[in-house]
Motif scaffolding. Structure first.
Motif, PDB file in Angstrom:
ATOM      1  N   VAL A   1       0.881  -1.172   0.000  1.00 60.12           N
ATOM      2  CA  VAL A   1       0.000   0.000   0.000  1.00 60.12           C
ATOM      3  C   VAL A   1       0.911   1.211   0.000  1.00 60.12           C
ATOM      4  O   VAL A   1       1.855   1.285   0.790  1.00 60.12           O
ATOM      5  N   THR A   2       0.657   2.154  -0.893  1.00 60.65           N
ATOM      6  CA  THR A   2       1.491   3.349  -0.978  1.00 60.65           C
ATOM      7  C   THR A   2       0.626   4.586  -1.175  1.00 60.65           C
ATOM      8  O   THR A   2      -0.444   4.516  -1.777  1.00 60.65           O
ATOM      9  N   ALA A   3       1.119   5.714  -0.672  1.00 61.23           N
ATOM     10  CA  ALA A   3       0.439   6.999  -0.887  1.00 61.23           C
ATOM     11  C   ALA A   3       1.091   7.760  -2.033  1.00 61.23           C
ATOM     12  O   ALA A   3       0.665   8.863  -2.362  1.00 61.23           O
ATOM     13  N   SER A   4       2.108   7.171  -2.655  1.00 56.78           N
ATOM     14  CA  SER A   4       2.835   7.832  -3.738  1.00 56.78           C
ATOM     15  C   SER A   4       2.269   7.435  -5.100  1.00 56.78           C
ATOM     16  O   SER A   4       2.375   6.278  -5.507  1.00 56.78           O
ATOM     17  N   PRO A   5       1.705   8.387  -5.838  1.00 60.10           N
ATOM     18  CA  PRO A   5       1.221   8.047  -7.177  1.00 60.10           C
ATOM     19  C   PRO A   5       2.362   7.678  -8.123  1.00 60.10           C
ATOM     20  O   PRO A   5       2.172   6.916  -9.058  1.00 60.10           O
ATOM     21  N   TYR A   6       3.570   8.202  -7.858  1.00 52.07           N
ATOM     22  CA  TYR A   6       4.727   7.878  -8.702  1.00 52.07           C
ATOM     23  C   TYR A   6       5.105   6.411  -8.527  1.00 52.07           C
ATOM     24  O   TYR A   6       5.375   5.697  -9.506  1.00 52.07           O
ATOM     25  N   GLU A   7       5.164   5.937  -7.286  1.00 53.40           N
ATOM     26  CA  GLU A   7       5.496   4.538  -7.021  1.00 53.40           C
ATOM     27  C   GLU A   7       4.414   3.630  -7.599  1.00 53.40           C
ATOM     28  O   GLU A   7       4.711   2.590  -8.190  1.00 53.40           O
ATOM     29  N   ALA A   8       3.158   4.009  -7.445  1.00 50.73           N
ATOM     30  CA  ALA A   8       2.054   3.224  -7.989  1.00 50.73           C
ATOM     31  C   ALA A   8       2.170   3.126  -9.513  1.00 50.73           C
ATOM     32  O   ALA A   8       1.947   2.051 -10.094  1.00 50.73           O
ATOM     33  N   GLN A   9       2.543   4.210 -10.160  1.00 49.76           N
ATOM     34  CA  GLN A   9       2.709   4.207 -11.619  1.00 49.76           C
ATOM     35  C   GLN A   9       3.828   3.260 -12.044  1.00 49.76           C
ATOM     36  O   GLN A   9       3.708   2.551 -13.035  1.00 49.76           O
ATOM     37  N   ASP A  10       4.922   3.225 -11.268  1.00 52.86           N
ATOM     38  CA  ASP A  10       6.016   2.300 -11.574  1.00 52.86           C
ATOM     39  C   ASP A  10       5.544   0.850 -11.541  1.00 52.86           C
ATOM     40  O   ASP A  10       5.888   0.056 -12.410  1.00 52.86           O
ATOM     41  N   TYR A  11       4.753   0.509 -10.530  1.00 46.39           N
ATOM     42  CA  TYR A  11       4.226  -0.851 -10.447  1.00 46.39           C
ATOM     43  C   TYR A  11       3.239  -1.132 -11.574  1.00 46.39           C
ATOM     44  O   TYR A  11       3.229  -2.218 -12.144  1.00 46.39           O
TER      45      TYR A  11
END
Length: 153
Positions: free
Chosen positions: A68-78
């Motif tokens: 679970v992440t609050a970072s949209p950048y990290e989510a985009q990488d995944y």
């Protein structure tokens, strides 16, 4: 679900043929280096956390909860990897306040600096990779133009 106990695909409710599960309880970790990403994510309407999941071979647990992440950048990488599924989940107001407080405490806006080009000509600095100090019969890296002019032997 903030402050939820551990769960492993616990059935919460069933209505009209649809089932709602509490699949897992994962920690939400915030990192100072990602403060800019959190600030960007808080501007979304509504602010969201991102749940990263992988498909599973277990029929009772079709998805494995990974992160679970609050970072949209990290989510985009995944999401870009294509191996994981990423779902956007709206943040409760208490979580929004916690993430905002953390991001404001650690976010430092960097001033934009325009790069300047070097005035030197790059092409004049190196003419081939061969070492002219080493006498060789042939050197595939040495420029043929220099050999013809008699500058290299």
């Amino acid at each position: 679900m903030p402050a939820a106990r551990s769960a492993d695909w616990q059935l919460l409710r069933e209505e009209d043929g649809a089932s709602e599960f509490h699949a897992a309880t994962l920690p939400l970790e915030l990192h100072r280096a990602d403060a800019e990403a959190y600030m960007h994510g808080l501007t979304a309407e509504p602010p969201c956390v991102y749940v990263v999941m992988r498909e599973s071979d277990d029929a009772d647990r079709p998805l494995e909860m990974t992160l679970v992440t609050a970072s949209p950048y990290e989510a985009q990488d995944y999401a870009d990897s294509g191996e994981e599924l990423v779902e956007k989940v709206p943040m409760p107001s208490g979580l929004v306040a916690w993430v905002r407080e953390f991001a404001l405490a650690h976010f430092k806006e960097e001033e934009f600096k325009k790069r300047r080009r070097d005035k030197r000509t790059v092409g004049e600095a190196e003419d081939g990779i061969g070492d002219p100090r080493i006498a060789q019969l042939t050197d595939v890296y040495r420029s043929p133009a220099l050999v013809k002019k008699g500058r290299l032997q």
